[in-house]
Design a protein around this motif. Structure first.
Motif, PDB file in Angstrom:
ATOM      1  N   GLY A   1      54.766  48.592  38.005  1.00  8.06           N
ATOM      2  CA  GLY A   1      54.816  47.133  38.005  1.00  8.06           C
ATOM      3  C   GLY A   1      53.563  46.488  37.451  1.00  8.06           C
ATOM      4  O   GLY A   1      53.100  46.803  36.346  1.00  8.06           O
ATOM      5  N   ASP A   2      52.976  45.572  38.233  1.00  8.70           N
ATOM      6  CA  ASP A   2      51.797  44.824  37.794  1.00  8.70           C
ATOM      7  C   ASP A   2      50.588  45.718  37.542  1.00  8.70           C
ATOM      8  O   ASP A   2      49.682  45.336  36.794  1.00  8.70           O
ATOM      9  CB  ASP A   2      51.421  43.769  38.846  1.00  8.70           C
ATOM     10  N   HIS A   3      50.568  46.876  38.160  1.00  8.04           N
ATOM     11  CA  HIS A   3      49.425  47.775  37.985  1.00  8.04           C
ATOM     12  C   HIS A   3      49.362  48.370  36.575  1.00  8.04           C
ATOM     13  O   HIS A   3      48.321  48.879  36.161  1.00  8.04           O
ATOM     14  CB  HIS A   3      49.480  48.912  39.008  1.00  8.04           C
ATOM     15  N   ILE A   4      50.469  48.319  35.844  1.00 11.50           N
ATOM     16  CA  ILE A   4      50.498  48.921  34.508  1.00 11.50           C
ATOM     17  C   ILE A   4      49.501  48.240  33.578  1.00 11.50           C
ATOM     18  O   ILE A   4      48.882  48.883  32.724  1.00 11.50           O
ATOM     19  CB  ILE A   4      51.929  48.854  33.922  1.00 11.50           C
ATOM     20  N   SER A   5      49.315  46.953  33.747  1.00 12.57           N
ATOM     21  CA  SER A   5      48.428  46.204  32.852  1.00 12.57           C
ATOM     22  C   SER A   5      46.950  46.389  33.179  1.00 12.57           C
ATOM     23  O   SER A   5      46.082  45.946  32.420  1.00 12.57           O
ATOM     24  CB  SER A   5      48.772  44.712  32.904  1.00 12.57           C
ATOM     25  N   LEU A   6      46.636  47.039  34.293  1.00 13.78           N
ATOM     26  CA  LEU A   6      45.239  47.213  34.684  1.00 13.78           C
ATOM     27  C   LEU A   6      44.543  48.224  33.783  1.00 13.78           C
ATOM     28  O   LEU A   6      45.120  49.234  33.394  1.00 13.78           O
ATOM     29  CB  LEU A   6      45.142  47.690  36.135  1.00 13.78           C
ATOM     30  N   THR A   7      43.287  47.952  33.473  1.00 14.66           N
ATOM     31  CA  THR A   7      42.475  48.927  32.754  1.00 14.66           C
ATOM     32  C   THR A   7      42.069  50.037  33.716  1.00 14.66           C
ATOM     33  O   THR A   7      42.241  49.921  34.936  1.00 14.66           O
ATOM     34  CB  THR A   7      41.211  48.272  32.184  1.00 14.66           C
ATOM     35  N   LEU A   8      41.507  51.102  33.173  1.00 17.92           N
ATOM     36  CA  LEU A   8      41.051  52.204  34.014  1.00 17.92           C
ATOM     37  C   LEU A   8      40.011  51.715  35.018  1.00 17.92           C
ATOM     38  O   LEU A   8      40.036  52.102  36.197  1.00 17.92           O
ATOM     39  CB  LEU A   8      40.467  53.315  33.137  1.00 17.92           C
ATOM     40  N   GLU A   9      39.121  50.855  34.568  1.00 14.58           N
ATOM     41  CA  GLU A   9      38.078  50.327  35.452  1.00 14.58           C
ATOM     42  C   GLU A   9      38.683  49.457  36.550  1.00 14.58           C
ATOM     43  O   GLU A   9      38.234  49.489  37.707  1.00 14.58           O
ATOM     44  CB  GLU A   9      37.058  49.519  34.642  1.00 14.58           C
ATOM     45  N   GLU A  10      39.696  48.686  36.207  1.00 13.98           N
ATOM     46  CA  GLU A  10      40.347  47.827  37.203  1.00 13.98           C
ATOM     47  C   GLU A  10      41.125  48.659  38.219  1.00 13.98           C
ATOM     48  O   GLU A  10      41.165  48.314  39.409  1.00 13.98           O
ATOM     49  CB  GLU A  10      41.274  46.835  36.503  1.00 13.98           C
TER      50      GLU A  10
END
Length: 428
Positions: free
Chosen positions: A392-401
Motif C-alpha cells: 500500500g502506502d509504504h510502496i512509495s517510501l524510500t529506503l531511508e523512510e
C-alpha cells in the motif's frame, strides 16, 4: 524493488506470494517490466485470483494439484531417489500417513514423529545407560537441530488440540509428555502460556511477554526481557491467572511446570551428566530461543494503534520460518485467527492483502525472527528496510523512510501512553 530476493529454498506457496507482492509493487511504482532493477522471477507472477486458486489447489486433497508436506527440507514433487522408491514407496507412505494425521497435508507430522522416536529416544536412553561426553555433545546438537520444527509442530498441536487423526488420539495425547522435555519444553507450559495467556493478551500491557515497554533495539532491554521470562515465568504465569480470577488455570500451570522441574531434579541426582545434556541444557536454550523469537515477532509496534494485530506483529516470507517451521512467518495471520491451519496462512494472507495494506501491516522477506532480533540489536535498520516488502502506502517510501518507520516502531511506550492506548486493559 531491487532488494527483493527469491531464495531457491522458498516453499512453492511463499514463492507465489512473493511474486504476487512484487507485481503489486511494480504496478504501483509504474516500473517497466524490463527494468534491470526488477527481479526476473516476478515476470512470471500471477494475479491475486490465480495465486489464490493455486494455493487452494495445493491444500485440497480432491484437487489434482494437491501436494502434502512430507518433510520440511524439500517439496514432495522434488523427492527423487530411485524409480522404485519414487514410484512405489513414497506414494504408499503418503497414503498411509494421510490416514494417520488430522489434516491430510500434514504427512510431515508422521515423518517427524518417526524421526524423533527412532533417534532422540534411543539416544537419550543410551546416554543415561552409558554416558560419554562425546555422546552428550552430539545428542545436544541433534536435539538443537530438531527443536525449531518440533516446537512449531507443537504450536499447531496446542491450538488444534492435536495433530493426528482421531483413531490415533492415544498417541496424540501422550507423545508430548515423552518428547517435550527432550526438546526443552516443560509439560503443558507452552499451552498455558501461549494459548491461555499470550493469545488472550495479544502483546498488550498485561502480556507477560509483551514488548511494549521495551526499546526493541536496546541490548539491555532485550536482556531484561529474556531474563524476566527465563527466571520468573514459573511464578509469573500462575500469578497472572490468579489476578484474572482463573485459579484452576493457575494451579494447572504451576503443577505442570513444577512437576517438570522435580523430574529433572530427581534425574539429575540419578545421573547428573546425562540429565544436564538431555534435559537441562535443552530447557535453558529453548527458553532463550522462545524469547528471541517473540521479540522479533513483536518488535515493531505501531505508535498510533498498538492494539491492532496488523500493527503489533509482522509477516515473514522466508525459508527458516515457513519451510522448516510450519509457516511461522505468517505471524499476523496467526494472531488474526489462532485456529487457522498452518498451510492456510499463505492463501489467507493473499485474500486479506488489501486489509493488510490499509492497516499498514509490515511484511519482510529473506530474514527470520532470529536475524530480525540480531539486526535490531545492531541497529541495522538499513538491512531491515531492504528486507521489507512494502504494501500500500509504504510502496512509495524510500529506503531511508522505511528505515525511519521501522525505528519509530521500536520505541518503548510510556505508562501514560499505555493508559491512553489501552484504557480497559492497562493497570492504573
Amino acid at each position: 524493488m531491487e532488494h527483493i530476493v527469491y531464495d531457491p529454498a522458498l516453499t512453492k506457496a511463499d514463492r507465489l506470494v512473493l511474486q504476487n507482492l512484487a507485481a503489486d509493487i511494480r504496478a504501483a511504482s509504474q516500473d517497466s517490466p524490463s527494468s534491470n532493477h526488477f527481479p526476473k522471477a516476478a515476470e512470471t507472477s500471477l494475479d491475486d485470483e490465480a495465486v489464490i486458486d493455486a494455493l487452494n489447489g495445493f491444500n485440497n486433497p480432491k484437487d489434482a494439484r494437491f501436494e502434502p508436506t512430507i518433510i520440511t527440507s524439500v517439496d514432495a514433487d522434488k523427492i527423487s531417489i530411485s524409480p522404485l522408491f519414487d514410484t512405489w514407496i513414497v506414494p504408499f507412505y503418503i497414503r498411509i500417513a494421510r490416514s494417520l494425521v488430522r489434516v491430510e497435508t500434514d504427512v510431515l507430522v508422521v515423518s517427524h514423529l518417526f524421526l524423533y522416536f527412532t533417534t532422540s529416544i534411543p539416544s537419550v536412553l543410551y546416554l543415561f545407560h552409558s554416558f560419554t561426553w562425546l555422546h552428550g555433545v552430539l545428542h545436544l546438537i541433534l536435539q538443537f537441530s530438531y527443536v525449531g520444527t518440533y516446537t512449531l509442530m507443537m504450536h499447531q498441536h496446542i491450538h488444534m488440540r492435536g495433530v493426528l487423526a482421531k483413531h490415533m488420539a492415544w498417541l496424540d495425547h501422550t507423545f508430548p509428555y515423552v518428547l517435550d522435555p527432550l526438546m526443552g519444553h516443560t509439560w503443558n507450559s507452552y499451552f498455558y502460556h501461549h494459548v491461555k495467556h499470550h493469545h488472550i493478551e495479544g502483546n498488550g500491557p498485561n502480556d507477560l511477554s509483551s514488548t511494549l515497554r521495551y526499546e526493541r533495539d536496546n541490548i539491555f532491554h532485550f536482556l531484561h526481557y529474556v531474563g524476566r521470562f527465563f527466571f520468573l515465568i514459573w511464578f509469573d504465569l500462575p500469578t497472572y491467572f490468579i489476578r484474572n480470577g482463573k485459579f484452576m488455570l493457575a494451579c494447572k500451570a504451576a503443577f505442570w511446570e513444577l512437576s517438570n522441574y522435580t523430574a529433572i531434579y530427581l534425574l539429575f541426582r540419578y545421573n547428573p551428566r546425562a540429565t544436564f545434556f538431555a534435559l537441562l541444557l535443552p530447557l535453558l536454550l529453548l527458553r532463550i530461543g522462545l524469547m528471541v523469537g517473540n521479540w522479533g515477532q513483536h518488535a515493531f509496534v505501531d505508535r498510533d494503534d498498538p492494539d491492532s494485530d496488523y500493527r503489533s506483529s509482522i509477516t515473514l516470507i522466508d525459508v527458516p520460518s515457513n519451510r522448516h517451521c510450519f509457516n511461522d512467518g505468517y505471524h499476523t495471520s496467526h494472531h488474526l485467527n489462532p485456529l487457522r491451519h498452518w498451510r492456510q496462512h499463505p492463501v489467507a494472507f493473499v485474500k486479506g492483502k488489501q486489509q493488510y495494506a490499509s492497516q499498514h501491516a509490515l511484511v519482510f522477506h529473506n530474514i527470520d525472527y532470529l536475524m530480525m532480533t540480531v539486526r535490531l540489536m545492531l541497529r541495522d535498520y538499513e538491512t531491515l528496510a531492504k528486507c521489507m516488502v512494502p504494501l500500500g502506502d509504504h510502496i512509495s517510501l524510500t529506503l531511508e523512510e522505511r528505515a525511519a518507520l521501522l525505528k519509530r516502531n521500536t520505541r518503548p511506550f510510556t505508562e501514560e501512553e499505555i493508559r491512553a492506548k489501552y484504557p480497559k486493559l492497562a493497570k492504573n
